[in-house]
Write an enzyme that holds these catalytic residues in place. Structure first.
Site, PDB file in Angstrom:
ATOM      1  N   LYS A  92       0.833  -1.216   0.000  1.00  0.00           N
ATOM      2  CA  LYS A  92       0.000   0.000   0.000  1.00  0.00           C
ATOM      3  C   LYS A  92       0.863   1.260   0.000  1.00  0.00           C
ATOM      4  O   LYS A  92       0.653   2.169  -0.801  1.00  0.00           O
ATOM      5  CB  LYS A  92      -0.923   0.030   1.230  1.00  0.00           C
ATOM      6  CG  LYS A  92      -1.866  -1.152   1.340  1.00  0.00           C
ATOM      7  CD  LYS A  92      -2.849  -0.989   2.480  1.00  0.00           C
ATOM      8  CE  LYS A  92      -2.230  -0.882   3.859  1.00  0.00           C
ATOM      9  NZ  LYS A  92      -1.543  -2.106   4.328  1.00  0.00           N
ATOM     10  N   ARG A 119      11.986  -5.010   5.187  1.00  0.00           N
ATOM     11  CA  ARG A 119      11.602  -3.662   4.741  1.00  0.00           C
ATOM     12  C   ARG A 119      12.490  -2.562   5.331  1.00  0.00           C
ATOM     13  O   ARG A 119      12.832  -2.582   6.508  1.00  0.00           O
ATOM     14  CB  ARG A 119      10.144  -3.427   5.149  1.00  0.00           C
ATOM     15  CG  ARG A 119       9.593  -2.114   4.719  1.00  0.00           C
ATOM     16  CD  ARG A 119       8.098  -2.121   4.690  1.00  0.00           C
ATOM     17  NE  ARG A 119       7.498  -2.024   6.014  1.00  0.00           N
ATOM     18  CZ  ARG A 119       6.196  -1.801   6.199  1.00  0.00           C
ATOM     19  NH1 ARG A 119       5.380  -1.707   5.165  1.00  0.00           N
ATOM     20  NH2 ARG A 119       5.703  -1.717   7.413  1.00  0.00           N
ATOM     21  N   ARG A 145      11.413  -0.300  10.675  1.00  0.00           N
ATOM     22  CA  ARG A 145      10.379   0.052  11.651  1.00  0.00           C
ATOM     23  C   ARG A 145      10.413  -0.898  12.840  1.00  0.00           C
ATOM     24  O   ARG A 145      10.621  -2.100  12.671  1.00  0.00           O
ATOM     25  CB  ARG A 145       9.000  -0.016  10.975  1.00  0.00           C
ATOM     26  CG  ARG A 145       8.586   1.317  10.420  1.00  0.00           C
ATOM     27  CD  ARG A 145       7.357   1.232   9.595  1.00  0.00           C
ATOM     28  NE  ARG A 145       6.222   0.554  10.229  1.00  0.00           N
ATOM     29  CZ  ARG A 145       5.008   0.510   9.684  1.00  0.00           C
ATOM     30  NH1 ARG A 145       4.784   1.082   8.517  1.00  0.00           N
ATOM     31  NH2 ARG A 145       4.028  -0.112  10.288  1.00  0.00           N
ATOM     32  N   ARG A 161       0.203  -8.189  13.931  1.00  0.00           N
ATOM     33  CA  ARG A 161      -0.408  -7.270  12.961  1.00  0.00           C
ATOM     34  C   ARG A 161      -1.227  -8.047  11.932  1.00  0.00           C
ATOM     35  O   ARG A 161      -2.294  -7.610  11.503  1.00  0.00           O
ATOM     36  CB  ARG A 161       0.682  -6.429  12.275  1.00  0.00           C
ATOM     37  CG  ARG A 161       1.245  -5.364  13.217  1.00  0.00           C
ATOM     38  CD  ARG A 161       2.551  -4.803  12.724  1.00  0.00           C
ATOM     39  NE  ARG A 161       2.426  -4.039  11.508  1.00  0.00           N
ATOM     40  CZ  ARG A 161       3.443  -3.779  10.680  1.00  0.00           C
ATOM     41  NH1 ARG A 161       4.649  -4.248  10.937  1.00  0.00           N
ATOM     42  NH2 ARG A 161       3.249  -3.062   9.614  1.00  0.00           N
TER      43      ARG A 161
HETATM   44  P1  AMP Z   1       0.924   1.263   9.119  1.00  0.00           P
HETATM   45  O1  AMP Z   1       2.027   2.243   8.952  1.00  0.00           O
HETATM   46  O2  AMP Z   1      -0.261   1.577   8.256  1.00  0.00           O
HETATM   47  O3  AMP Z   1       1.359  -0.170   9.015  1.00  0.00           O
HETATM   48  O4  AMP Z   1       0.389   1.462  10.618  1.00  0.00           O
HETATM   49  C1  AMP Z   1       1.249   1.230  11.738  1.00  0.00           C
HETATM   50  C2  AMP Z   1       0.420   1.169  13.002  1.00  0.00           C
HETATM   51  O5  AMP Z   1      -0.287   2.396  13.204  1.00  0.00           O
HETATM   52  C3  AMP Z   1      -0.674   0.109  13.010  1.00  0.00           C
HETATM   53  O6  AMP Z   1      -0.182  -1.159  13.385  1.00  0.00           O
HETATM   54  C4  AMP Z   1      -1.636   0.678  14.046  1.00  0.00           C
HETATM   55  O7  AMP Z   1      -1.155   0.501  15.356  1.00  0.00           O
HETATM   56  C5  AMP Z   1      -1.581   2.177  13.750  1.00  0.00           C
HETATM   57  N1  AMP Z   1      -2.583   2.570  12.734  1.00  0.00           N
HETATM   58  C6  AMP Z   1      -2.346   3.083  11.493  1.00  0.00           C
HETATM   59  N2  AMP Z   1      -3.484   3.329  10.852  1.00  0.00           N
HETATM   60  C7  AMP Z   1      -4.479   2.957  11.684  1.00  0.00           C
HETATM   61  C8  AMP Z   1      -5.896   2.948  11.596  1.00  0.00           C
HETATM   62  N3  AMP Z   1      -6.531   3.372  10.489  1.00  0.00           N
HETATM   63  N4  AMP Z   1      -6.591   2.497  12.665  1.00  0.00           N
HETATM   64  C9  AMP Z   1      -5.984   2.090  13.784  1.00  0.00           C
HETATM   65  N5  AMP Z   1      -4.658   2.050  13.943  1.00  0.00           N
HETATM   66  C10 AMP Z   1      -3.900   2.482  12.903  1.00  0.00           C
END
Ligand code: AMP
Length: 249
Positions: free
Chosen positions: A40, A152, A185, A196
């Site tokens: 994404k 990553r 990360r 996750r």
């Molecule tokens: P990402 O960078 O999209 O993988 O998001 C990293 C972390 O941020 C996720 O594992 C969640 O803890 C939090 N997070 C990001 N977007 C959301 C969302 N829309 N709803 C809830 N938690 C989120």
């Protein structure tokens, strides 16, 4: 004179329906749906540049808050470190604040939002009839997710994504695009990746059905190279929203 008036009337009648179909298109909201590691973020960076619309990643917004040590960042960090979702009310506030900015007027790309049914309903309730939704579900296997996330690397400055083996930077630790420093990360650790994925299947995967029922879901095989996936997405977006591909800022 009478003949001229009849001809003019006829001409006006043919022009009228044309005007109706030439209404300006509504802003497009592109939602990239898919497991963590489905690509994404990688695709959103490229698509944002190609179509001149902002890429909004709720994960990036949260990490920015953590970096700046805001109250929201402190609250979000404990959930993120465990691989769990941050509560809906925190996410909804930062998301709606971001999409109200002027750069979102033509449309925007959502990466990592919505992630729960409550978030999807909130988005739908506040934007229905005002925007055109296009949802792309990037399909990859769980095995691929684990392989991708554990290798990553991300640029601290421009958020471009690399992979240690399948897409390494030209110079180790340095971003090809902006020269920024690359980092891994903290939630890309094996035990957090597993959590996750579990959370994804439980809370986010059902959104696929939500958008399918609304007729806005496009399934994309995201197991191939990022270049191939990008071509598929670009073609589909240009088809759905022709004005977007030709317009410049
Ligand atoms: P990402 O960078 O999209 O993988 O998001 C990293 C972390 O941020 C996720 O594992 C969640 O803890 C939090 N997070 C990001 N977007 C959301 C969302 N829309 N709803 C809830 N938690 C989120």
């Amino acid at each position: 004179m009478k003949t001229f008036a009849i001809a003019l009337l006829g001409l006006l009648m043919t022009i009228q329906p044309l005007k109706a179909t030439n209404q300006p298109e509504k802003p497009i909201v592109i939602i990239l749906l898919g497991a963590p590691g489905s690509g994404k973020g990688t695709q959103a960076v490229e698509l944002g540049q190609a179509f001149h619309i902002p890429h909004i990643s709720t994960g990036d917004l949260l990490r920015e808050n953590i970096k700046n040590n805001t109250a929201l960042g402190q609250q979000a960090k404990s959930y993120m470190d465990k691989g769990q979702l941050t509560p809906d009310e925190l996410i909804l506030d930062i998301l709606f604040e971001r999409i109200s900015k002027p750069d979102c007027s033509r449309g925007y790309l959502l990466d990592g939002f919505p992630r729960t049914s409550a978030q999807a309903h909130e988005l739908e309730d506040s934007l229905r009839d005002k925007v055109q939704f296009a949802v792309f579900y990037l399909k990859v296997s769980d095995e691929q997710v684990i392989e991708r996330l554990s290798g990553r690397l991300i640029c601290k400055k421009c958020n471009r994504i690399f992979h240690k083996t399948s897409n390494p930077p030209k110079q180790e630790g340095i971003c090809d695009s902006c020269g920024g420093e690359l980092y891994q990360r903290s939630d890309d650790k094996p035990e957090v990746i597993q959590e996750r994925l579990r959370v994804y299947h439980e809370q986010t995967k059902p959104l696929e059905e939500f958008y399918r029922k609304q007729g806005v879901l496009n399934e994309v095989d995201a197991s191939g190279t990022s270049g191939d996936v990008l071509k598929t997405l670009e073609a589909k977006i240009s088809e759905l929203h022709p004005a977007l591909s030709t317009s410049k800022i």
